[in-house]
Design an enzyme around this catalytic site. Structure first.
Site, short mmCIF file in Angstrom:
data_model
loop_
_atom_site.label_atom_id
_atom_site.label_comp_id
_atom_site.label_asym_id
_atom_site.label_seq_id
_atom_site.Cartn_x
_atom_site.Cartn_y
_atom_site.Cartn_z
N CYS A 1 0.83 -1.21 0.00
CA CYS A 1 0.00 0.00 0.00
C CYS A 1 0.87 1.26 0.00
O CYS A 1 2.02 1.25 0.45
CB CYS A 1 -0.87 0.04 1.25
SG CYS A 1 -2.12 -1.23 1.35
N GLU A 60 0.54 3.87 1.92
CA GLU A 60 0.86 4.34 3.27
C GLU A 60 2.13 3.67 3.80
O GLU A 60 3.01 4.33 4.36
CB GLU A 60 -0.29 4.01 4.24
CG GLU A 60 -1.59 4.74 3.96
CD GLU A 60 -2.52 3.96 3.04
OE1 GLU A 60 -2.02 3.32 2.08
OE2 GLU A 60 -3.73 3.99 3.28
N1 THU Z 1 -4.34 0.50 -1.22
C1 THU Z 1 -3.50 1.43 -0.70
O1 THU Z 1 -2.40 1.67 -1.22
N2 THU Z 1 -3.90 2.11 0.40
C2 THU Z 1 -5.15 2.02 0.94
O2 THU Z 1 -5.45 2.73 1.89
C3 THU Z 1 -6.12 1.07 0.40
C4 THU Z 1 -5.60 0.13 -0.63
C5 THU Z 1 -3.92 -0.18 -2.46
C6 THU Z 1 -3.56 -1.62 -2.34
C7 THU Z 1 -3.81 -2.10 -3.75
O3 THU Z 1 -2.68 -1.78 -4.55
C8 THU Z 1 -4.96 -1.24 -4.24
O4 THU Z 1 -4.98 -0.11 -3.39
C9 THU Z 1 -6.31 -1.94 -4.22
O5 THU Z 1 -6.58 -2.45 -2.97
#
Ligand code: THU
Length: 158
Positions: free
Chosen positions: A73, A75
């Site tokens: 992710c 974050e």
């Molecule tokens: N994702 C994030 O990067 N941060 C979030 O807060 C929610 C989900 C990403 C993970 C994945 O690459 C995509 O979003 C779909 O879930």
């Protein structure tokens, strides 16, 4: 038996213009970071920006992989990089934004449980509240500390 209740409060803003100059700059950095997201599978481009106690800003974006669980992710990409380059500073604030088809999503993207846990650990380590700013086009949510997103934080074995 006693029933207990938890109260969580956060602030909602209608647009970036309502934010303080510092928060607006960080929110914009999170939006800009969505441009370096690698999300060929979900097509959900997430950006995160971290403001350090010494004024530095670090950004990150989600990085996916054909082996799905290997992706990370936005974050955690931003926080792990920031922590690895902290040099004595700590994370004061993190902003998160998500785009689809190049458009900032109307609703704020809310961090997954793993990202909340990492926020919690770094907040505990610093002993200072970490603010979390979730940026949508239609509204922005600001949480004053990680407990508002992750109550009953696990931080060590008792
Ligand atoms: N994702 C994030 O990067 N941060 C979030 O807060 C929610 C989900 C990403 C993970 C994945 O690459 C995509 O979003 C779909 O879930």
């Amino acid at each position: 038996m006693t029933r207990k209740e938890l109260k969580i409060s956060y602030s909602e803003y209608e647009s970036m213009e309502e934010l303080s100059a510092e928060d607006r700059t960080l929110a914009q950095a999170a939006v800009d970071a969505t441009a370096v997201s690698y999300a060929p599978y979900s097509k959900f481009n997430v950006g995160a920006a971290v403001l350090m106690s010494d004024g530095r800003t670090f950004t990150g974006a989600n990085q996916e992989n054909a082996a799905y669980p290997s992706g990370l992710c936005a974050e955690r990409t931003a926080m792990f990089y920031a922590h690895a380059h902290a040099e004595g500073a700590y994370i004061r604030k993190i902003a998160v934004a998500a785009c689809r088809d190049g458009e900032l999503c109307a609703s704020p993207a809310t961090p997954c449980g793993d990202c909340r846990q990492v926020m919690a650990e770094f907040q505990t380590e610093s002993g200072k509240p970490m603010e979390v700013l979730l940026v949508g086009a239609g509204r922005i949510w600001k949480f004053e500390r990680v407990e508002s997103l992750l109550p009953f934080i696990f931080d060590s074995l008792q």
